[in-house]
Scaffold this motif. Structure first.
Motif, PDB file in Angstrom:
ATOM      1  N   ILE A  52       0.842  -1.208   0.000  1.00  0.00           N
ATOM      2  CA  ILE A  52       0.000   0.000   0.000  1.00  0.00           C
ATOM      3  C   ILE A  52       0.874   1.253   0.000  1.00  0.00           C
ATOM      4  CG2 ILE A  52      -1.701   1.340   1.309  1.00  0.00           C
ATOM      5  CD1 ILE A  52      -2.857  -1.174   0.007  1.00  0.00           C
ATOM      6  N   ILE A  53       1.916   1.251   0.800  1.00  0.00           N
ATOM      7  CA  ILE A  53       2.838   2.394   0.854  1.00  0.00           C
ATOM      8  C   ILE A  53       3.432   2.648  -0.530  1.00  0.00           C
ATOM      9  CG2 ILE A  53       5.086   3.158   1.749  1.00  0.00           C
ATOM     10  CD1 ILE A  53       4.255   1.681   4.396  1.00  0.00           C
ATOM     11  N   ILE A  54       3.817   1.591  -1.210  1.00  0.00           N
ATOM     12  CA  ILE A  54       4.393   1.730  -2.555  1.00  0.00           C
ATOM     13  C   ILE A  54       3.354   2.289  -3.521  1.00  0.00           C
ATOM     14  CG2 ILE A  54       5.312   0.425  -4.522  1.00  0.00           C
ATOM     15  CD1 ILE A  54       6.661  -1.409  -2.335  1.00  0.00           C
ATOM     16  N   TYR A  55       2.110   1.797  -3.449  1.00  0.00           N
ATOM     17  CA  TYR A  55       1.049   2.339  -4.298  1.00  0.00           C
ATOM     18  C   TYR A  55       0.875   3.839  -4.065  1.00  0.00           C
ATOM     19  CZ  TYR A  55      -0.774  -2.415  -5.248  1.00  0.00           C
ATOM     20  OH  TYR A  55      -0.943  -3.711  -5.636  1.00  0.00           O
ATOM     21  N   LEU A  56       0.835   4.216  -2.796  1.00  0.00           N
ATOM     22  CA  LEU A  56       0.637   5.627  -2.462  1.00  0.00           C
ATOM     23  C   LEU A  56       1.820   6.467  -2.922  1.00  0.00           C
ATOM     24  CD1 LEU A  56      -0.972   5.217   1.071  1.00  0.00           C
ATOM     25  CD2 LEU A  56      -2.134   5.691  -1.110  1.00  0.00           C
ATOM     26  N   MET A  61       1.778  10.505  -3.357  1.00  0.00           N
ATOM     27  CA  MET A  61       1.332  10.947  -2.042  1.00  0.00           C
ATOM     28  C   MET A  61       2.588  11.274  -1.223  1.00  0.00           C
ATOM     29  SD  MET A  61      -0.981   9.081   0.917  1.00  0.00           S
ATOM     30  CE  MET A  61      -2.593   9.385   0.203  1.00  0.00           C
ATOM     31  N   PRO A  62       2.629  12.427  -0.572  1.00  0.00           N
ATOM     32  CA  PRO A  62       3.802  12.784   0.229  1.00  0.00           C
ATOM     33  C   PRO A  62       4.009  11.828   1.408  1.00  0.00           C
ATOM     34  CG  PRO A  62       2.386  14.697  -0.154  1.00  0.00           C
ATOM     35  CD  PRO A  62       1.628  13.496  -0.615  1.00  0.00           C
ATOM     36  N   GLU A  88     -10.218   8.558  -0.771  1.00  0.00           N
ATOM     37  CA  GLU A  88     -11.092   9.167  -1.773  1.00  0.00           C
ATOM     38  C   GLU A  88     -10.483  10.474  -2.300  1.00  0.00           C
ATOM     39  OE1 GLU A  88     -14.837   9.330   0.330  1.00  0.00           O
ATOM     40  OE2 GLU A  88     -15.479   7.413  -0.531  1.00  0.00           O
ATOM     41  N   ASN A  89      -9.945  11.284  -1.402  1.00  0.00           N
ATOM     42  CA  ASN A  89      -9.298  12.535  -1.817  1.00  0.00           C
ATOM     43  C   ASN A  89      -8.076  12.259  -2.696  1.00  0.00           C
ATOM     44  OD1 ASN A  89     -11.185  14.006  -0.361  1.00  0.00           O
ATOM     45  ND2 ASN A  89      -9.840  14.326   1.385  1.00  0.00           N
ATOM     46  N   HIS A  90      -7.292  11.269  -2.296  1.00  0.00           N
ATOM     47  CA  HIS A  90      -6.094  10.935  -3.062  1.00  0.00           C
ATOM     48  C   HIS A  90      -6.473  10.368  -4.432  1.00  0.00           C
ATOM     49  CE1 HIS A  90      -1.931  10.172  -3.830  1.00  0.00           C
ATOM     50  NE2 HIS A  90      -2.169   8.893  -4.045  1.00  0.00           N
ATOM     51  N   GLN A  92      -9.050  11.106  -6.196  1.00  0.00           N
ATOM     52  CA  GLN A  92      -9.451  12.228  -7.051  1.00  0.00           C
ATOM     53  C   GLN A  92      -8.230  13.003  -7.534  1.00  0.00           C
ATOM     54  OE1 GLN A  92     -12.619  12.790  -8.318  1.00  0.00           O
ATOM     55  NE2 GLN A  92     -11.332  14.036  -9.662  1.00  0.00           N
ATOM     56  N   ALA A  93      -7.265  13.195  -6.667  1.00  0.00           N
ATOM     57  CA  ALA A  93      -6.037  13.896  -7.067  1.00  0.00           C
ATOM     58  C   ALA A  93      -5.300  13.115  -8.152  1.00  0.00           C
ATOM     59  CB  ALA A  93      -5.129  14.116  -5.853  1.00  0.00           C
ATOM     60  N   VAL A  94      -5.262  11.791  -8.013  1.00  0.00           N
ATOM     61  CA  VAL A  94      -4.611  10.948  -9.020  1.00  0.00           C
ATOM     62  C   VAL A  94      -5.369  11.036 -10.347  1.00  0.00           C
ATOM     63  CG1 VAL A  94      -4.065   8.557  -9.664  1.00  0.00           C
ATOM     64  CG2 VAL A  94      -3.535   9.379  -7.355  1.00  0.00           C
ATOM     65  N   LEU A  95      -6.691  10.961 -10.290  1.00  0.00           N
ATOM     66  CA  LEU A  95      -7.496  11.068 -11.513  1.00  0.00           C
ATOM     67  C   LEU A  95      -7.281  12.427 -12.195  1.00  0.00           C
ATOM     68  CD1 LEU A  95     -10.809   9.373 -10.346  1.00  0.00           C
ATOM     69  CD2 LEU A  95      -9.161   8.472 -12.007  1.00  0.00           C
ATOM     70  N   ASP A  96      -7.186  13.484 -11.397  1.00  0.00           N
ATOM     71  CA  ASP A  96      -6.924  14.811 -11.954  1.00  0.00           C
ATOM     72  C   ASP A  96      -5.560  14.852 -12.654  1.00  0.00           C
ATOM     73  OD1 ASP A  96      -9.369  15.600 -10.932  1.00  0.00           O
ATOM     74  OD2 ASP A  96      -8.516  16.733  -9.248  1.00  0.00           O
ATOM     75  N   LYS A  97      -4.558  14.229 -12.038  1.00  0.00           N
ATOM     76  CA  LYS A  97      -3.219  14.191 -12.647  1.00  0.00           C
ATOM     77  C   LYS A  97      -3.232  13.375 -13.932  1.00  0.00           C
ATOM     78  CE  LYS A  97      -0.611  14.828  -8.407  1.00  0.00           C
ATOM     79  NZ  LYS A  97       0.199  14.207  -7.367  1.00  0.00           N
TER      80      LYS A  97
END
Length: 127
Positions: A52-56, A61-62, A88-90, A92-97
Motif C-alpha cells: 500500500i505504501i508503494i502504491y501511495l 502521495m507525500p 477518496e481525496n487521493h 481524485q487527485a490521481v485522476l486529476d493528474k
C-alpha cells in the motif's frame, strides 16, 4: 506465520532495500519484527502495508501524508472513516493528474506529428 527478509521484500516489490529502510526510518513500517541477529522480518501484514505504501508513493502521495495513514491504520477501526476520506481525496487527485497528463500527451503527439510531416517534406525536397 511466514516471514520475508528485507531482500525478499525488495525483490517482490522491485525496489531497493535502501527504500525499505528509509520507509522504516520515516515511521511508515513501525511494527517490523527482527530476528536474533537484528535482521528485519516482514510478516504478511507488513508486506501488505508495504505494498500500500508503494502504491501511495507511486501516485505521489507525500511521505508525511502516508505516515498519517499508517498512524491511523495502527490506531485501528476507529479511524476507518478518516482513512476512507484520505483515499477518496487521493484517488481524485490521481485522476486529476491522469487527466492533465493525458491532455498534455495529446499536445506532445500533435507536435510529433507536425515534426514528422516537416521532416518528410524536407526529405522530399532533397530528392
Amino acid at each position: 506465520m511466514k516471514y520475508c527478509t528485507i531482500s525478499e521484500a525488495a525483490a517482490k516489490f522491485n525496489i531497493p532495500e535502501s527504500t525499505i529502510r528509509y520507509y522504516e526510518k520515516r515511521g511508515l513500517l513501525p511494527l517490523i519484527e527482527r530476528d536474533e541477529a537484528g535482521r528485519r522480518l516482514f510478516s504478511e501484514d507488513q508486506m501488505t502495508l508495504l505494498k500500500i505504501i508503494i502504491y501511495l508513493k507511486n501516485t505521489h502521495m507525500p511521505i508525511t501524508v502516508i505516515k498519517q495513514y499508517v498512524d491511523w491504520v495502527i490506531q485501528g477501526d476507529s479511524t476507518i472513516e478518516l482513512r476512507l476520506q484520505m483515499m477518496e481525496n487521493h484517488k481524485q487527485a490521481v485522476l486529476d493528474k491522469i487527466s492533465l497528463m493525458t491532455e498534455s500527451l495529446q499536445g506532445i503527439e500533435t507536435k510529433i506529428t507536425r515534426y514528422k510531416k516537416l521532416k518528410n517534406k524536407g526529405n522530399e525536397e532533397l530528392q
